[in-house]
Structures are given as structure tokens and as C-alpha cells.
Design an enzyme around this catalytic site. Structure first.
Site, PDB file in Angstrom:
ATOM      1  N   HIS A  18     -18.122 -56.885 -44.674  1.00  0.00           N
ATOM      2  CA  HIS A  18     -17.407 -56.659 -45.894  1.00  0.00           C
ATOM      3  C   HIS A  18     -16.101 -57.362 -46.310  1.00  0.00           C
ATOM      4  CE1 HIS A  18     -16.247 -54.618 -49.660  1.00  0.00           C
ATOM      5  NE2 HIS A  18     -15.466 -53.767 -49.002  1.00  0.00           N
ATOM      6  N   SER A  73     -13.255 -55.615 -52.726  1.00  0.00           N
ATOM      7  CA  SER A  73     -13.527 -54.502 -52.527  1.00  0.00           C
ATOM      8  C   SER A  73     -12.765 -53.427 -53.855  1.00  0.00           C
ATOM      9  CB  SER A  73     -13.180 -54.035 -51.242  1.00  0.00           C
ATOM     10  OG  SER A  73     -13.564 -52.747 -51.112  1.00  0.00           O
TER      11      SER A  73
END
Length: 404
Positions: free
Chosen positions: A348, A215
């Protein structure tokens, strides 16, 4: 003096991957760069095969000089300036803690870095993975690990974080670098320490270092690999916009109604990019670069890009930019040195088991010393027409083979 020539901040050498390491080539003699680069009007991805002067890239030496130009352009428009190495650095090791005393001018900082030694380093040391804020990929057991506390180097709480962290303590609160580029400089100091101490003390071979992060930290991992040439394998995970995605394509997807992170949003969220970038975030087609240039800066070293099908991350945008990146690797004769995997269908930063074999092939090749070629990986759930984005590109050079 420890400070290198200013060209270090541009590019010092073109490197080629060997079976277990990265072997440097002599730095080429490049034309003197201009004082600055002009904005452009370019709806597609900027051409990696043509200098700003109009000169075509025709040789390996030309490409090294074009890499230097791409680096300078990215620094000018979005990242800020990458400083040269410090005036001095002294490393000591106590148990699993490496201490670095770093001096830049009259400023000095002492930094502690946690190291896990490889289980079987041998006399020359073993490979290690640097985790930018930690690692979300399955790092092989027995491999060395280095936890890079990137928030301490350059903070990322919000846009007002710019100027906070030991990078800025050394270089000044008003330094132009965004956090992600500052992280690349800070990782360079960790590598300096490993080189200074030597494998006999650390158990780590500094020629077999990987870097990863997910991320926001994946954006940082990509920057580390692009701007720190001693990294043998770069593994950005779900880095999205500001990492593997194209600014231009993200804007295009946003205009189609996609919930996607783009430049105009990212500068309001955090301090990842230079304050300079604010001028261009609503007109990304005017910057003479985009993030396929990050792949070009890593080339020909190992690069395995892991993405996801979450709209915010830009599956179309990352696929376009990284397809373009693989085209650059292919033209350099090292296509399989770069892989791109977007299998999707998972949360994620949760590593997809479907990518395990591909990841292992890259780790074995670039960190494990295996002579076996990597898997030729280009997987994406997104459908793109790459020709729509590279219409302005010159013909790729013929006869460059950086694997030779």
C-alpha cells in the site's frame, strides 16, 4: 471585497487544458438550482448526462452547468458545504515559508506553508506539486513542492475529529464540511497566496499546480482536484472508497464477501465526510451521485488515478467508477486527459515502477509544458462489466470537444 459571488462555490468556469496550463472559459448562465435535491432509487451509477430536471446535456455550456449541479448534490449528500473564499487573505514570504493571514467574518487565522521552489523557475515560475500530507509518487527532481498539512486544516483522528482544525476555527465548529472537502478549501487558500505573491517571489507558476496524496490523503487529493479548479493535474493514489471507488459497487462487493471499505464503515472510522452522510451510508443507492462524479468534476483537466489490487481499496469498485469517469472524458473529446492505472502486486502506497512512464506523461503534459499527448492509460487487473452499472445513462452528447 475578496469574497466572490456565491456561484464560486458551485463552479465559476469550464476550463480546457492547453499545452502547459488550464485556460478558463466564460462561466455559463445556468438555471437557478433548487433549494435541495431529492433522494432516488438508483442501483446503478447516476447519469452524468441528464440534469435532475430531466434536461439532457447537449453542449459544453450544459456540461458546465451539470458539473455545478453534481457539485451541489455531492455537497448536500456526503461532503458538506464548500464555503466561498475568505473575506480577506494576506500572503507574505520569508525564505521557504509562506505566511497567510486569513479572515472570515470576525475570525482570523495565520497559517504557515512550507514551499520548495522549482530549481529553474524562469521569469514566469515553474510547476509545483502539492502533497496532501506528503507525496508517495516520484515527483521529478527540480519541480517545486508544497507540503500541505491537511491534519492541521481539518483533523482526521477519528469520527469525533469533526470540527477540529483551522478550517473550523474560521467557519465554526459545527460547519457541515467533512475533512476532505475542508482540505479542498484550505488548498485554495494556498493557491490564493501564490497568486497574490506572484511567481517572481515564489518561483511557482500557479497555473501549473498538481496535487497528490495516498490512501486517506489520496481521498483528499481527489477532492482537492474536483473542487479547486485551479489545479492542473490531480493524482490520487490508492484512494479507494471515498476516493476513486463507487459507494454502490463497494456495497455490492461487500455483499459478495469481499473485505472492502464501504460507506457504513467509513463514517465510523473517521471524519472525512460530512455528518450528513450518516443518513445514507446503509442505502447508498438512494444518493443521486457516486464517485464517478469526482472525475466529472475534474474534467477536462488532467487526472491520473493510481490504484492497487488490495481488497480493502476495492479494485472492482475503483475500476467501475474510473471506467465510467473515462467514458465522461471521452464524450467530452479529452479521453487521454484522464488515465487509470491499477497494476497491483505491491504494498500500500508504494508507487509501482510499471506506472512510471504513464505518470511521467501526465506530469510532462499538464505541468511540464510539453505539447506531447499523454499516454492513453486504462489498466486494471479487475474484470468488470461496466454496462451493468450504466444501464440508466442517457446517450452521451455528440459534438462536444473541450480540447478544441
Amino acid at each position: 471585497m475578496y469574497r466572490h459571488h456565491a456561484l464560486w462555490a458551485i463552479i465559476t468556469a469550464l476550463s480546457i487544458p492547453a499545452s502547459a496550463s488550464v485556460v478558463p472559459r466564460q462561466a455559463p448562465a445556468c438555471d437557478a438550482p433548487p433549494a435541495s435535491y431529492a433522494a432516488v432509487t438508483e442501483p446503478g451509477l447516476p447519469d452524468p448526462w441528464k440534469f435532475v430536471s430531466g434536461k439532457a446535456v447537449a453542449t459544453a455550456e450544459d456540461f458546465a452547468c451539470r458539473q455545478a449541479e453534481m457539485s451541489r448534490i455531492m455537497q448536500q449528500f456526503e461532503l458538506g458545504d464548500l464555503p466561498p473564499p475568505p473575506d480577506s487573505l494576506t500572503a507574505t514570504l520569508s525564505g521557504t515559508s509562506m505566511s497567510l493571514v486569513i479572515k472570515v467574518g470576525s475570525n482570523s487565522k495565520t497559517i504557515s506553508v512550507s514551499i520548495t521552489k522549482p530549481s529553474s523557475p524562469g521569469t514566469s515560475g515553474g510547476p509545483a506539486m502539492i502533497g496532501v500530507g506528503g507525496a508517495n509518487i516520484p515527483v521529478p527532481s527540480g519541480m517545486g513542492r508544497i507540503n500541505f498539512g491537511n491534519d492541521a486544516c481539518a483533523a482526521q483522528q477519528n469520527p469525533n475529529s469533526h470540527g477540529s482544525g483551522w478550517f473550523f476555527d474560521l467557519h465554526g465548529k459545527s460547519h457541515s464540511a467533512g475533512a476532505t472537502l475542508a482540505w479542498a478549501w484550505c488548498v485554495g487558500r494556498i493557491i490564493d497566496g501564490l497568486e497574490q505573491l506572484g511567481a517572481a517571489k515564489t518561483g511557482i507558476d500557479p497555473k501549473r499546480l498538481g496535487v497528490t496524496g495516498c490512501s486517506r490523503n489520496g481521498k483528499g487529493a481527489f477532492m482537492v482536484g474536483a473542487f479547486e479548479k485551479r489545479i492542473a493535474l490531480t493524482i490520487p493514489q490508492e484512494s479507494g472508497s471515498g476516493g476513486a471507488a463507487s459507494w454502490r459497487v463497494s456495497d455490492s462487493e461487500y455483499a459478495k464477501g469481499k473485505n472492502i471499505q464501504r460507506a457504513a464503515q467509513i463514517v465510523r472510522e473517521n471524519a472525512w465526510f460530512s455528518p450528513r452522510f450518516v443518513t445514507y451510508v446503509n442505502k447508498t443507492d438512494t444518493i443521486p451521485e457516486d464517485h464517478h462524479f469526482l472525475a466529472a468534476l475534474v474534467a477536462p483537466r488532467g487526472l491520473f488515478v493510481i490504484e492497487n489490487d488490495i481488497d480493502w481499496l476495492g479494485p472492482v469498485s475503483t475500476t467501475v467508477a474510473m471506467k465510467a469517469g473515462r467514458m465522461i472524458y471521452e464524450a467530452l473529446g479529452v479521453k487521454a486527459n484522464m488515465g487509470f492505472s491499477l497494476v497491483g502486486g505491491h504494498s500500500h502506497c508504494s508507487f509501482p515502477s510499471a506506472s512510471s512512464a504513464d505518470l511521467t506523461s501526465y506530469i510532462n503534459r499538464f505541468l511540464g509544458g510539453s505539447a506531447t499527448a499523454t499516454n492513453d492509460v486504462e489498466k486494471s487487473k479487475a474484470t468488470v462489466v461496466i454496462d451493468d452499472w450504466i444501464k440508466s445513462w442517457s446517450a452521451a452528447p455528440k459534438g462536444i470537444n473541450l480540447a478544441a
